[in-house]
Design a protein around this motif. Structure first.
Motif, PDB file in Angstrom:
ATOM      1  N   TRP A 125     -10.834   5.086  11.964  1.00 21.56           N
ATOM      2  CA  TRP A 125     -10.178   5.214  11.047  1.00 21.56           C
ATOM      3  C   TRP A 125      -9.068   6.176  10.979  1.00 21.56           C
ATOM      4  CZ3 TRP A 125     -10.777   2.552   6.885  1.00 21.56           C
ATOM      5  CH2 TRP A 125     -12.369   1.605   6.031  1.00 21.56           C
ATOM      6  N   VAL A 155       0.513  -1.087   0.092  1.00 21.01           N
ATOM      7  CA  VAL A 155      -0.301  -0.039  -0.579  1.00 21.01           C
ATOM      8  C   VAL A 155       0.269   1.383   0.037  1.00 21.01           C
ATOM      9  CG1 VAL A 155      -1.906   0.878   1.249  1.00 21.01           C
ATOM     10  CG2 VAL A 155      -1.678  -1.187   1.783  1.00 21.01           C
ATOM     11  N   PHE A 181      -8.004  -1.118   4.188  1.00 21.97           N
ATOM     12  CA  PHE A 181      -7.313   0.715   3.767  1.00 21.97           C
ATOM     13  C   PHE A 181      -8.946   0.684   2.748  1.00 21.97           C
ATOM     14  CE2 PHE A 181      -4.289  -2.700   4.234  1.00 21.97           C
ATOM     15  CZ  PHE A 181      -3.532  -2.030   4.901  1.00 21.97           C
ATOM     16  N   SER A 182      -8.659   2.189   2.646  1.00 20.38           N
ATOM     17  CA  SER A 182      -9.943   2.741   1.996  1.00 20.38           C
ATOM     18  C   SER A 182      -9.499   4.260   1.496  1.00 20.38           C
ATOM     19  CB  SER A 182     -10.959   2.519   2.457  1.00 20.38           C
ATOM     20  OG  SER A 182     -11.896   3.572   1.716  1.00 20.38           O
ATOM     21  N   LEU A 186      -3.276   6.736   6.650  1.00 27.35           N
ATOM     22  CA  LEU A 186      -2.214   6.174   5.932  1.00 27.35           C
ATOM     23  C   LEU A 186      -1.000   7.209   6.383  1.00 27.35           C
ATOM     24  CD1 LEU A 186      -1.787   3.202   4.848  1.00 27.35           C
ATOM     25  CD2 LEU A 186      -1.231   4.375   2.911  1.00 27.35           C
ATOM     26  N   TYR A 203      -7.559   3.709   7.370  1.00 26.20           N
ATOM     27  CA  TYR A 203      -6.921   2.122   7.516  1.00 26.20           C
ATOM     28  C   TYR A 203      -7.559   2.498   8.596  1.00 26.20           C
ATOM     29  CZ  TYR A 203      -2.683   3.352  10.824  1.00 26.20           C
ATOM     30  OH  TYR A 203      -1.792   3.236  11.316  1.00 26.20           O
ATOM     31  N   LEU A 253      -6.084   8.538   1.767  1.00 24.65           N
ATOM     32  CA  LEU A 253      -5.754   7.205   2.007  1.00 24.65           C
ATOM     33  C   LEU A 253      -6.146   6.796   3.972  1.00 24.65           C
ATOM     34  CD1 LEU A 253      -6.256   3.973   0.343  1.00 24.65           C
ATOM     35  CD2 LEU A 253      -3.413   4.767   0.596  1.00 24.65           C
TER      36      LEU A 253
END
Length: 255
Positions: A213, A184, A203-204, A216, A194, A192
């Motif tokens: 959340w 990633v 992850f999104s 990252l 996680y 981004l």
């Protein structure tokens, strides 16, 4: 921009609610959707060049998705390349040792002579596909040089080099899965996130529920196996900062 979703876990996780929320964002990303999932000890790649909310099959695909230890999903907002099947993510293929690689990408490559040779080789016309072809070439060069499949350490090193090489002046958010390890990377702020699970990590591009959340880390490759981090690259400091031209283009696309 596109949106990315991925998971790495030690034990299978029911991801259907995550997928429903993720794909609900598709009206803002209408140019295709795709999914990599594990099914009966094989890897399924399912994608369509339509808005996910208009898909006749997506609801059934989500409901039939078994709990997963590794999964990738993508919704596409086209900045390079038309809305057609060959431009939909994930991109997937096998290296010279038979290892199956899969990539999803969110970004645009403005600078990168390393990718120009793939303009005549790719099936579609996205910069993301060119990244994937470049990745396979770099993997295969090392396999041929060593006359052996790559170790986990070697694979991490090659993908870390790719992130460092291609990130200057480019937006390079990606997730890559090699059948064992999920890699990633992001180099643009607030693009981004996680969330840690009991047995893994998800992850999104955007949070998919109300809590847990975190952003990252920027400008470094992270690699996860069975939900645990196994590699953390050095900070290459190649942050992508949107230019006025980039912002104007997004505004013109009503993003």
């Amino acid at each position: 921009m596109c949106e990315l979703f991925g998971i790495s876990a030690r034990t299978p996780v029911d991801v259907r609610e995550y997928l429903k929320t993720f794909f609900s964002h598709s009206p803002l990303h209408p140019h295709g959707w795709g999914l990599m999932r594990q099914s009966s000890k094989k890897t399924d790649i399912i994608k369509e060049p339509v808005c996910a909310s208009c898909s006749a099959i997506l609801d059934d695909v989500i409901e039939s998705t078994l709990p997963q230890t590794a999964l990738l999903a993508h919704i596409r907002l086209a900045t390079v390349g038309a809305a057609k099947y060959t431009n939909c993510h994930p991109y997937t293929g096998f290296d010279a040792s038979g290892r199956h690689w899969t990539l999803i990408h969110n970004g645009t490559i403005y600078s990168g002579m390393q990718l120009s040779k793939y303009l005549s080789e790719q099936s579609g016309d996205t910069d993301s596909e060119r990244i994937f072809l470049y990745l396979l070439d770099e993997i295969n060069k090392t396999i041929i040089l060593n006359n052996a499949p790559l170790s986990e350490k070697q694979r991490c090193s090659i993908i870390n080099k790719l992130a460092v090489t291609l990130s200057p002046r480019n937006k390079l958010n990606f997730m890559i899965y090699d059948g064992e390890v999920l890699y990633v990377h992001k180099n643009m702020k607030n693009t981004l996130v996680y969330k840690e699970l009991n047995d893994g990590v998800v992850f999104s591009t955007q949070p998919l529920d109300s809590e847990g959340w975190l952003q990252l880390p920027m400008t470094r490759l992270l690699a996860f196996k069975n939900g645990a981090m196994i590699f953390k690259g050095k900070d290459h400091k190649n942050e992508f900062i949107p230019t006025l031209e980039y912002i104007t283009t997004l505004d013109a696309m009503n993003i």
